[in-house]
Design an enzyme around this catalytic site. Sequence first.
Site, PDB file in Angstrom:
ATOM      1  N   SER A 116      -1.571  29.378  -1.800  1.00 56.79           N
ATOM      2  CA  SER A 116      -0.496  29.971  -1.013  1.00 56.79           C
ATOM      3  C   SER A 116       0.136  28.884  -0.119  1.00 56.79           C
ATOM      4  CB  SER A 116      -1.035  31.149  -0.204  1.00 56.79           C
ATOM      5  OG  SER A 116       0.001  31.934   0.313  1.00 56.79           O
TER       6      SER A 116
ATOM      7  N   ASP B 271       1.633  37.605  -9.284  1.00 53.75           N
ATOM      8  CA  ASP B 271       1.788  37.249  -7.876  1.00 53.75           C
ATOM      9  C   ASP B 271       3.260  37.184  -7.507  1.00 53.75           C
ATOM     10  OD1 ASP B 271       1.544  36.277  -5.323  1.00 53.75           O
ATOM     11  OD2 ASP B 271       0.875  34.272  -5.928  1.00 53.75           O
TER      12      ASP B 271
ATOM     13  N   HIS C 257      -2.694  36.431  -6.756  1.00 52.26           N
ATOM     14  CA  HIS C 257      -2.544  35.332  -5.806  1.00 52.26           C
ATOM     15  C   HIS C 257      -3.751  34.385  -5.846  1.00 52.26           C
ATOM     16  CE1 HIS C 257      -0.141  33.675  -2.657  1.00 52.26           C
ATOM     17  NE2 HIS C 257      -0.993  33.886  -1.679  1.00 52.26           N
TER      18      HIS C 257
END
Length: 474
Positions: free
Chosen positions: A152, A403, A428
């Site tokens: 991320s 995601d 994710h």
Amino acid sequence: MKLLLLVLVLEFLSSAWTYQYKTKYITLPVDHFSFTNNHSFKLKYLVNDTFWNHDGGPIFFYTGNEGPIETFAENTGFMWEIAPEFSALLVFAEHRYYGASLPYGNKSLSDLQYLGYLSSQQALADYVDLISHLKMGLSGAAHSAVIAFGGSYGGMLSAWFRMKYPYVVDGSIASSAPIWQFSGLTPCNVFARIVTSDFTMESEECSKSVRKSWGEIDSIAKSAAGKQWLSETLKLCQPLQTSVDVQSLKDWLREVYTDLAMVDYPYAANFLKPLPGHPISVVCRSLANSSASGKMLLKMLSKGLNVYFNYTGKEKCVNLSNVNGAVGSDAWDFQSCTEMVMPMCNDGVEDMFEPAKWDLSTFSDECYKKWKVRPQPDLAIKEYGGKRISTASNIVFSNGLLDPWAGGGVLLNVSETAVAVLIPEGAHHLDLRASDRADPPAVRLARDFHRRSIRRWCSERLFLSSLAPPHARG
């Protein structure tokens, strides 16, 4: 010897994934880029040297993101799994202004004079100094390859770390890293479209029900009795009283759907919230009839949402001000108001959300009201190159196509060694999580690709170190 190593590995990994590390701190400058502030602070980092080869074994370095570093250390099982294979030192560095790494203690978020040193540029400079400290301070580390990992925002940092400081970082695994989620690089509606696609793949009726629910909420909430009914049916901790409260409810719902898409893992997990495997599928079982309307539809919605807010059965009510329990939200809000300006919009046609335009002027005013700063929407592009990164090398950009952040990720190779890996059934940064029997084949292949890339980067470092004169190696 190999048998002994195997026994040690199995013993280490069989401890129900109780991650073990030493907590350390390093003193660093608050400001790396000027000569007017000589303040310093203590940056927290975690270390595990269980399997490290002290004679040049690689350093696996996690570029910490927006939260306490323990959260990311304990949700990045892939690093722990391959550390024995590579005889690697594990290091997880906390991001400044998050967790315990507060440059000005409790005052850090109180005023711009203290908060102005929160940026990705300063954080990367912290990591450069930490790696230098490790290489100089640990016997045998001077020759070590450094492999950055991140998911991320941490994945963005991992990629930018290699791009910005290639002499420090030999290669990066950048998972679910939306480095192109900025103005002019990615359409603002892509994120919402991917969330909607995730729900539609489970059931078209499900996404239709969600799309229909917004109007039903507004209709019922017109009266005081309707607000009371909604508050009781949705089990809200604070009853709805005003139109602002109703908007807060809808904002909460949007965040819930987004979170479910992000962590739609094939097994039960506790990353943002305790959730079952395939949580979207579980939620959608209660939303299988889009012909329902009014209170009937919202009762169905409440039943589905119960999976999100009370999967453990321990919660008594829904707190709209706390979507997923994440800490550090204020610090991230500041970053999103300065350098991490990621436009989001939706039209209610190509997605299942209420129409909402992206308005930079309005967003800027909101940021100024809260933080006394104005966003710089092109700062990250100026700093890191936007889509003109063909000179980047030794980076694996991995993205799960479930995601929603993949829309702003690198989905095609950008150079010979800065390559994209796609995981069709991945959510994710699934590839950085610990292995699980339920993992889809694509994520296993991605992890194998990561291993081969890391092995090549370590070999390149070893070769380059062998060419350097003795006093300059490492």
